[in-house]
Design a protein around this motif. Structure first.
Motif, PDB file in Angstrom:
ATOM      1  N   ILE A 399       0.873  -1.177   0.000  1.00 55.11           N
ATOM      2  CA  ILE A 399       0.000   0.000   0.000  1.00 55.11           C
ATOM      3  C   ILE A 399       0.905   1.220   0.000  1.00 55.11           C
ATOM      4  N   GLU A 400       0.732   2.064  -1.011  1.00 53.79           N
ATOM      5  CA  GLU A 400       1.615   3.216  -1.099  1.00 53.79           C
ATOM      6  C   GLU A 400       0.874   4.527  -0.908  1.00 53.79           C
ATOM      7  N   VAL A 409     -12.239   4.371   3.452  1.00 46.94           N
ATOM      8  CA  VAL A 409     -10.792   4.413   3.266  1.00 46.94           C
ATOM      9  C   VAL A 409     -10.450   3.913   1.867  1.00 46.94           C
ATOM     10  N   GLU A 410      -9.715   4.729   1.113  1.00 46.72           N
ATOM     11  CA  GLU A 410      -9.292   4.299  -0.218  1.00 46.72           C
ATOM     12  C   GLU A 410      -7.779   4.098  -0.216  1.00 46.72           C
ATOM     13  N   ILE A 411      -7.367   2.982  -0.810  1.00 45.21           N
ATOM     14  CA  ILE A 411      -5.917   2.707  -0.849  1.00 45.21           C
ATOM     15  C   ILE A 411      -5.475   2.462  -2.277  1.00 45.21           C
ATOM     16  N   SER A 425       6.082   5.105   2.060  1.00 47.67           N
ATOM     17  CA  SER A 425       5.231   6.219   1.651  1.00 47.67           C
ATOM     18  C   SER A 425       3.794   5.977   2.109  1.00 47.67           C
ATOM     19  N   GLY A 426       3.360   4.705   2.107  1.00 49.35           N
ATOM     20  CA  GLY A 426       2.017   4.368   2.557  1.00 49.35           C
ATOM     21  C   GLY A 426       1.850   4.641   4.044  1.00 49.35           C
ATOM     22  N   VAL A 475      -7.723  -0.439  10.316  1.00 49.94           N
ATOM     23  CA  VAL A 475      -7.621  -1.379   9.185  1.00 49.94           C
ATOM     24  C   VAL A 475      -7.614  -0.605   7.868  1.00 49.94           C
ATOM     25  N   LEU A 476      -6.567  -0.823   7.101  1.00 53.05           N
ATOM     26  CA  LEU A 476      -6.505  -0.148   5.797  1.00 53.05           C
ATOM     27  C   LEU A 476      -7.184  -0.998   4.730  1.00 53.05           C
ATOM     28  N   TYR A 477      -7.085  -2.320   4.928  1.00 55.04           N
ATOM     29  CA  TYR A 477      -7.617  -3.227   3.905  1.00 55.04           C
ATOM     30  C   TYR A 477      -8.212  -4.456   4.588  1.00 55.04           C
TER      31      TYR A 477
END
Lengths: 605, 605
Positions: A399-400, A409-411, A425-426, A475-477
């Motif tokens: 994930i950057e 949340v958009e990744i 960077s993520g 949680v990002l994903y």
């Protein structure tokens, strides 16, 4: 157990039970990979042309069904079977990505230190008994040429076989002589030795074009992931310095052979090499003991540029080629920084120009008010993803970029692949966004659901806050089965906090030192690939960078590689680099009484 | 079969039947000797401290009764027995004789290229983190010092152990660094590689004094006595060049070790080496293929001076020491001549100054009328005693002077020893005297007794004319038993005639070339030890030298060795040598249509 690697066509006798990756390492074949064989990065994908492919464990979710069908496997997880033939994946993509990061500054004019010239040499006779050397000199009446021994040794054969010969000149020294006209075969190699990655570039010195690029994991990694552990290894036994030096020399020689094969050039037509790297890498490359760099007062043996002959380092290019190790600035501010600086207008800027290279060590250079100062500060590995729970290097599936919107949340991941972790960077982006929307407070605490509800955050965001091991996670994903979620933990946020504090405190002290205030900063230049990927606003949000208009922040790409290439291609750049290293004042943060205070203050977001 | 050589204390496993000399050669121990083991020169005398001395054959007449009693034997004739301990004779005498031949010209002022300086280096601290290199540079604020890699490698240990260090400088390059004060330990080595003899001199560069001298038979003799046979050897197989180069490098390294042991110096404190020799020796020393020198048009690969690092030639002195191979003039006029010339005022003389080096090749240099020309002419080995029936090298027992008086023939031998042969100066003297008194006529014929009686020669002289194998011989020395007479044969006279004709014709052509007549010659300088021993009047009598007043003839001693030492000790001399080699025009006699005529004409006495 025989295994063959294509396209190199290297055959190796592997042991039973070894993985393809282990065999490749022993056979000297370079396979990409970031997770040290844990099966999580998916970068070591190879195609099994012959041999047993029945083995296909759960790590293979890094591969698509089509890939598995086509015989692709992860080299780190798949065991060798006898007679196996492996095709390495096209490294084209990696190379072309790396190549994009090497762009010479506009207006850069090459000024080659080495030139070649084809001349006619009259045959010797009783009327012209002049020596081979003297008859060649005759073609250059105005110059005072000098023939080193290596070239003299070649002359008898060359003058016997041809009257048309090409000589290679450096500062009046004839470093090579060849039969026929080879004027266009004039190459140079620029090397950027990173602690983790080595980038080796082949340039045509006449045309000023990059011909090829070779990127490999620094093989010294086998002796320690960071500079301190490598220095410790060197200190263990006297012969270790030789051993570790040899690995980097071998790595460069391998790149040179690959260039020769891929581009159809002669390695003996490579007449120059420029090497940059941090100060420890510079010492080890030359075989100079780096022990002092690990102990206060962290004094290098040398900082000035070192020139030596390729033959003395057993580099398989023209024996008389000059190998130029660019000038370092201090024990922890190396020639990679020097090289990076010459790609910018930093030294001409008097208004406040900040140059920053973010990694395990953050190197900071600041110019303004007629001075130029530099320091290095120990950021730790957070920005390289290492101390982060699901951190990884910038590779496929990382994930950057993270956007926290009301809608959720958009990744974005590298290679648009399924997320498997998060890269530097993520991490900056995620924490930056979490601060922006208030999930993390100024003290770095991940707020409880209750507090966030009070703050009025949407359920679309709130559903990402989950109870973790000791505190909440963000949680990002969410993975389908819930087993491979990618999260940011409270501890991750603390790691980011420590890392950014170190860099931020360094910047503050540099600014104090030369009297430049935040609103006086005219420009920030970010070195390395990192700068290309971080979102500037997030970097500012977490306090990694001073508050500055976004358009004043510039990403330099692989500035060390670009600078090394400039030094290779132009005597002026070479001179400039030495001037830069000489003129920059190094400030030792450990010797500053105000550093600890600044560090504590910088801890807050 | 164990044999030990003292004082070196070298033990060697010899084979049964081997002589002490054979074992010594294999063990790398240098024993003098001129007769190649034939037992005639007596120079290989050694003392047997332990082992069987019962063997004592007729060769031992080279030893006195007292010597035999004391255990002295000839190494070339005496066989090894197990456990033998050999003491080498004091080479003091030889060395001191050689030393006498090395005298720097009056008014010579050394101007060292390498200097040493002891400095205090401040310790590193957090307030002074400057690199080791930078802290050393701090002691030389006005200079732009450069540290080559070899020195950088040493710095960590040196700066750790001592704040007082000594650095060695050459042209701003720091070629060495040592703990403590070693300013006085600044040495250089001058080497004169003769085809037959190698002379190696150790100088203290600071005081300008010669510390030691080492003379050895050129070990390349094993591959051929003269340059042509050595070149032929090189051409036989590719690896032969390496082999023959290695012998001379080893020989020099052996001298260097001997110096270190005898004088208590460190070999690493030898920072310079200057090498002179004929052009073939220069090529072989550097490992440059000399094949072209054996074939017309006799073109060398190089003539200009070559500088290279000691480490590149595997010379066991300071690795960064500069090894300077002085400039040659042409294929058959080497740097030994260049070096010889700078010991004279030849190049300043415009009146006609002849420089001549007599050996197998006669090298002739002539200045006058604003020009300087050189040639070489093949004299053959007569003047070195080789093609002469009882010829020998200038060694103990050689007749070196002959006077034919009414009262009879008087001779002098080297070392006042019993005559065993005749050396070059003796041959010239003998033939010169035979011409002066009329025993030999202008055509070179040894006249019959009858004719000599008619000429009125005294019976004291006549009794020396004896019937030889084909013609009359002239007896120089009657041995007691008549078995070891030393004689000059008709053939010997013919050999002298051919040799002197070659040199005389060369001189004539040089004089013609620049328009200097015999009566315009202001000076003749004779290079080499030879000049010290020949009687000038005899040399003029046989027509070897032009007719000139004796006081205008100067012997230069070992001019090659002196010149090499001057080049070592003074940058000015080094520059002068290069200028000399550049300015002298080489004349190829083989390309001159008038050479054969001159040669025939010069045949008459």
């Amino acid at each position: 157990m025989k295994i063959t690697f294509l396209p190199q066509n290297i055959t190796w006798e592997a042991n039973t039970g070894e993985t393809i990756l282990q065999a490749a390492v022993k056979a000297g074949v370079n396979i990409d990979g970031n997770c040290a064989g844990s099966g999580t990065c998916g970068k070591c994908k190879v195609k099994v042309l012959e041999g047993d492919v029945s083995q296909c464990d759960d790590h293979h979710h890094k591969l698509t069904e089509d890939e598995i069908e086509a015989g692709y496997r992860l080299a780190c997880c798949h065991q060798v079977t006898d007679g196996m033939v492996i095709e390495m994946p096209e490294s084209e993509t990696t190379a072309s990505r790396k190549k994009k990061l090497i762009r010479l500054p506009e207006g850069f004019v090459p000024k080659a230190a080495v030139t070649k010239q084809c001349i006619e040499v009259p045959a010797a006779s009783l009327r012209n008994q002049n020596s081979d050397e003297a008859r060649i000199k005759g073609a250059f009446p105005a110059e005072d040429l000098y023939f080193p021994l290596e070239t003299l040794l070649k002359l008898p054969d060359i003058t016997k076989n041809s009257e048309e010969i090409t000589i290679t000149l450096r500062d009046g020294e004839v470093i090579d002589a060849e039969s026929g006209n080879t004027e266009r075969e004039n190459y140079g190699v620029a090397v950027d030795i990173g602690t983790t990655t080595v980038v080796i570039m082949l340039w045509n010195v006449v045309s000023g074009e990059m011909i090829d690029i070779f990127a490999a994991t620094n093989p010294q990694g086998a002796y320690g992931a960071d500079v301190i552990s490598r220095i410790t290894y060197v200190m263990e036994q006297e012969e270790n310095l030789d051993t570790i030096q040899k690995t980097i020399i071998d790595c460069i020689n391998k790149a040179v052979s690959a260039f020769a094969e891929r581009e159809g050039i002669k390695t003996s037509n490579i007449y120059q090499m420029t090497v940059v790297g941090n100060t420890t890498m510079s010492h080890i490359f030359l075989g100079v003991n780096p022990a002092q760099l690990a102990l206060a007062p962290f004094t290098p043996v040398f900082t000035a540029a070192v020139d030596t002959a390729a033959k003395d380092l057993k580099l398989t290019i023209c024996p008389e080629a000059q190998v130029h190790v660019s000038a370092n600035i201090a024990g922890h501010v190396g020639s990679d920084i020097t090289a990076g600086i010459i790609t910018t207008d930093l030294m001409e800027c008097d208004k406040g120009h900040l140059f920053i290279d973010i990694g395990t060590n953050g190197e900071i250079v600041l110019t303004g008010n007629g001075r130029a100062v530099a320091c290095s500060t120990a950021a730790g590995p957070a920005f390289e993803g290492s101390s982060i729970k699901q951190g990884m290097r910038a590779a496929r599936g990382a994930i950057e970029r993270v956007d926290i919107l009301d809608s959720g949340v958009e990744i974005a991941t590298i290679g648009d692949a399924q997320p498997i972790g998060i890269c530097g960077s993520g991490i900056i982006d995620a924490v930056g966004e979490m601060i922006r929307v208030g999930i993390v407070d100024k003290s770095g605490r991940l707020l409880s659901r209750e507090k966030l509800v009070k703050k009025g955050l949407s359920e679309n965001i709130l559903r990402h806050v989950k109870e973790g091991e000791k505190a909440n996670d963000f949680v990002l994903y969410f993975s389908e089965d819930g087993k491979s979620d990618v999260v940011i933990t409270q501890k991750d946020v603390r790691e980011v906090q420590l890392a950014k504090a170190a860099i931020s405190a360094g910047i503050t002290i540099m600014m104090k030192e030369i009297g430049v205030k935040e609103d006086q900063l005219a420009k920030i230049s970010i070195a390395g690939a990192f700068g290309n990927y971080i979102r500037n606003t997030s970097a500012i949000h977490i306090g990694l960078l001073p508050k500055i208009e976004e358009e004043k922040i510039h990403s330099l790409g692989n500035s060390a590689g670009i600078g090394a290439s400039m030094i290779l291609l132009s005597c002026d750049s070479k001179e400039e680099a030495e001037k830069v290293a000489r003129e920059i004042e190094h400030i030792e943060l450990a010797a500053r009484s105000d550093f600890q205070d600044q560090y504590m203050m910088a801890m807050m977001f």
